[in-house]
Design an enzyme around this catalytic site. Structure first.
Site, PDB file in Angstrom:
ATOM      1  N   SER A 109       0.831  -1.212   0.000  1.00  0.00           N
ATOM      2  CA  SER A 109       0.000   0.000   0.000  1.00  0.00           C
ATOM      3  C   SER A 109       0.863   1.259   0.000  1.00  0.00           C
ATOM      4  CB  SER A 109      -0.871   0.000   1.258  1.00  0.00           C
ATOM      5  OG  SER A 109      -1.427   1.277   1.489  1.00  0.00           O
ATOM      6  N   HIS A 255     -13.242  -2.286  -1.344  1.00  0.00           N
ATOM      7  CA  HIS A 255     -12.364  -1.892  -0.235  1.00  0.00           C
ATOM      8  C   HIS A 255     -12.749  -2.656   1.037  1.00  0.00           C
ATOM      9  CE1 HIS A 255      -9.479   1.666   0.002  1.00  0.00           C
ATOM     10  NE2 HIS A 255      -9.359   1.173   1.217  1.00  0.00           N
ATOM     11  N   ASP A 286     -11.351  -9.010  -4.738  1.00  0.00           N
ATOM     12  CA  ASP A 286     -11.189  -9.227  -3.295  1.00  0.00           C
ATOM     13  C   ASP A 286     -12.489  -8.873  -2.596  1.00  0.00           C
ATOM     14  OD1 ASP A 286     -11.305  -6.465  -2.609  1.00  0.00           O
ATOM     15  OD2 ASP A 286      -9.139  -6.273  -2.447  1.00  0.00           O
ATOM     16  N   ARG A 290     -11.941 -15.943   2.226  1.00  0.00           N
ATOM     17  CA  ARG A 290     -11.311 -16.474   3.429  1.00  0.00           C
ATOM     18  C   ARG A 290     -10.746 -17.868   3.213  1.00  0.00           C
ATOM     19  NH1 ARG A 290     -11.489 -12.036   3.936  1.00  0.00           N
ATOM     20  NH2 ARG A 290     -12.455 -10.692   5.478  1.00  0.00           N
TER      21      ARG A 290
HETATM   22  C1  LIG Z   1      -6.628  -2.312   7.574  1.00  0.00           C
HETATM   23  C2  LIG Z   1      -6.908  -2.159   6.108  1.00  0.00           C
HETATM   24  C3  LIG Z   1      -6.210  -1.209   5.379  1.00  0.00           C
HETATM   25  C4  LIG Z   1      -6.448  -1.060   4.009  1.00  0.00           C
HETATM   26  N1  LIG Z   1      -5.700  -0.150   3.308  1.00  0.00           N
HETATM   27  C5  LIG Z   1      -5.874  -0.061   1.962  1.00  0.00           C
HETATM   28  C6  LIG Z   1      -5.024   0.794   1.192  1.00  0.00           C
HETATM   29  O1  LIG Z   1      -4.132   1.445   1.718  1.00  0.00           O
HETATM   30  N2  LIG Z   1      -5.247   0.852  -0.145  1.00  0.00           N
HETATM   31  C7  LIG Z   1      -6.235   0.116  -0.771  1.00  0.00           C
HETATM   32  O2  LIG Z   1      -6.399   0.205  -1.990  1.00  0.00           O
HETATM   33  N3  LIG Z   1      -7.035  -0.720  -0.055  1.00  0.00           N
HETATM   34  C8  LIG Z   1      -6.870  -0.829   1.276  1.00  0.00           C
HETATM   35  N4  LIG Z   1      -7.651  -1.703   1.986  1.00  0.00           N
HETATM   36  C9  LIG Z   1      -8.642  -2.554   1.278  1.00  0.00           C
HETATM   37  C10 LIG Z   1      -8.007  -3.898   0.871  1.00  0.00           C
HETATM   38  O3  LIG Z   1      -7.078  -3.717  -0.166  1.00  0.00           O
HETATM   39  C11 LIG Z   1      -9.046  -4.899   0.343  1.00  0.00           C
HETATM   40  O4  LIG Z   1      -9.803  -4.304  -0.697  1.00  0.00           O
HETATM   41  C12 LIG Z   1      -9.984  -5.469   1.405  1.00  0.00           C
HETATM   42  O5  LIG Z   1      -9.358  -5.589   2.661  1.00  0.00           O
HETATM   43  C13 LIG Z   1     -10.471  -6.848   0.918  1.00  0.00           C
HETATM   44  O6  LIG Z   1     -11.414  -7.380   1.742  1.00  0.00           O
HETATM   45  P1  LIG Z   1     -11.104  -8.507   2.877  1.00  0.00           P
HETATM   46  O7  LIG Z   1     -10.387  -7.806   3.978  1.00  0.00           O
HETATM   47  O8  LIG Z   1     -12.494  -8.919   3.250  1.00  0.00           O
HETATM   48  O9  LIG Z   1     -10.315  -9.636   2.251  1.00  0.00           O
HETATM   49  C14 LIG Z   1      -7.438  -1.857   3.366  1.00  0.00           C
HETATM   50  C15 LIG Z   1      -8.136  -2.815   4.101  1.00  0.00           C
HETATM   51  C16 LIG Z   1      -7.885  -2.980   5.466  1.00  0.00           C
HETATM   52  C17 LIG Z   1      -8.634  -4.050   6.223  1.00  0.00           C
END
Ligand SMILES: Cc1cc2nc3c(=O)[nH]c(=O)nc-3n(C[C@H](O)[C@H](O)[C@H](O)COP(=O)(O)O)c2cc1C
Length: 371
Positions: A109, A255, A286, A290
């Protein structure tokens, strides 16, 4: 903690929850507003079922794929997540090492806590996620640094013109105390000090560009030395637009339910997007993935690659790089087993003929063309 005690992602999540500051746990686990998209992402997997084929000679299953020149043990990536040092001192470097040990790619990220140049030591299969700053000088520099550090692709996040309204963080007055290592060298490198939980929200409002249009995306794609994936695509028309803009990949994501509440679950959006892309770009998904069967469903519905988010942070919190490796190794082994159980030898052999969809109280074969 020994990873022997941690068999499933449920175990990892429970262990992480016991160990983490409750506000940090909430930041990771939580979603926007009433968290309906967060829950629906998971539930959407229950709307489908897999129908296994008998006697197909699955003696030589091979789950490996190649993505941007890197061989992966299965079509799996770690989704980009900021803030890994909130849960482990070695932060993103530990995640990268754990994922590399399992043969899974990592997407770093923009908001990581370890400089991307250092994290690059951890995993030979690495992509970089880019937030587009108002200050295009920063954006350009981040892209150049990613290319120099050997990242193989860029992921531009489309779903964050502003930060989602995350009630848990506001209620907890969450103020992350970590370094934002990729951006600290720029004037825009610090989060504002607030005591009302809105630091990340304000940072994004001040620094990221909410005026982005497809013309800007085209300009980034044209200038980027790396292939570009667009993350946060939820409409077929936007998927077509991304392909026209020159994107190599369309990344179906909401997200993890952290941005728009009541947004469509990603699995529900996937089939029509895969049809719209029609093989002209790589399709990623995504959101709520899980277990191995979740991965197989997404692949059968049209994804080429699948990313997992939160479980990786639970693994990192619970047992460091070994927790990440253990979770991802299990996922890879599960993918191999599920391929054999369905009756195919490779991910590429999966198609919609293995799917049924819930229809009231019965299950119907999933139509080959979803539109
Ligand atoms: C703690 C956290 C931080 C995240 N930070 C970013 C980020 O910096 N950039 C981004 O594109 N997505 C970010 N995401 C979204 C993840 O890339 C992703 O889309 C999402 O976690 C997928 O779902 P899941 O957690 O159910 O597998 C973040 C998600 C979480 C949980």
């Amino acid at each position: 903690m020994s990873t022997d005690d941690l068999a499933t992602w449920h175990d990892l999540e429970r262990a992480a929850q016991r160990m983490l500051d409750p506000a940090v746990h909430d930041f990771i686990a939580g979603g926007a507003e009433d968290e309906r998209t967060l829950r629906r992402n998971r539930r959407a997997f229950s709307d489908f079922a897999l129908s296994p084929a008998a006697f197909r000679d699955v003696s030589a299953v091979d789950a490996r794929v190649t993505a941007h020149g890197a061989e992966l043990s299965a079509p799996l990536l770690v989704a980009p997540m900021g803030g890994h040092r909130l849960v482990h001192d070695a932060g993103e470097l530990a995640t990268a090492r754990g994922a590399a040990a399992a043969g899974v790619a990592t997407i770093t990220s923009t908001a990581s806590n370890v400089p991307m140049e250092e994290e690059a030591q951890g995993n030979p299969a690495r992509w970089f996620q880019l937030y587009v700053y108002r200050d295009r000088g920063i954006t350009k520099d981040l892209i150049a640094r990613a290319a120099d550090a050997g990242y193989q692709a860029l992921v531009i996040t489309a779903d964050t013109p502003v930060l989602g309204f995350r009630r848990r963080d506001l209620r907890n007055r969450f103020q992350p105390q970590v370094r934002w290592a990729n951006i600290e060298r720029y004037a825009a490198g610090r989060l504002p000090d607030t005591n009302d939980g809105s630091a990340i929200m304000r940072y994004i409002a001040d620094q990221l560009d909410p005026a982005l249009t497809w013309a800007d995306v085209e300009a980034v794609v044209a200038e980027s030395p790396l292939p570009v994936h667009i993350k946060g695509i939820m409409r077929p028309a936007d998927a077509r637009r991304a392909v026209e803009a020159g994107a190599s990949g369309v990344y179906v994501s909401n997200h993890g339910g952290r941005q728009l509440d009541l947004g469509l679950p990603t699995l529900a959006a996937l089939p029509a997007i895969a049809d719209a892309v029609a093989g002209r770009a790589t399709v990623l998904l995504d959101g709520g993935v899980r277990s191995a069967s979740d991965v197989l469903l997404a692949l059968a519905l049209g994804a080429d690659l699948v990313a997992v988010g939160r479980p990786v942070l639970w693994g990192l919190a619970a047992a460091g790089p070994d927790g990440v490796r253990r979770y991802l190794d299990d996922l890879v082994r599960g993918v191999r087993a599920a391929l054999a159980l369905i009756g195919v030898r490779t991910p590429a052999e999966l198609d919609r003929s293995v799917l049924h969809r819930r229809s009231g109280r019965t299950w119907e074969p999933f139509p080959e063309e979803s539109t």
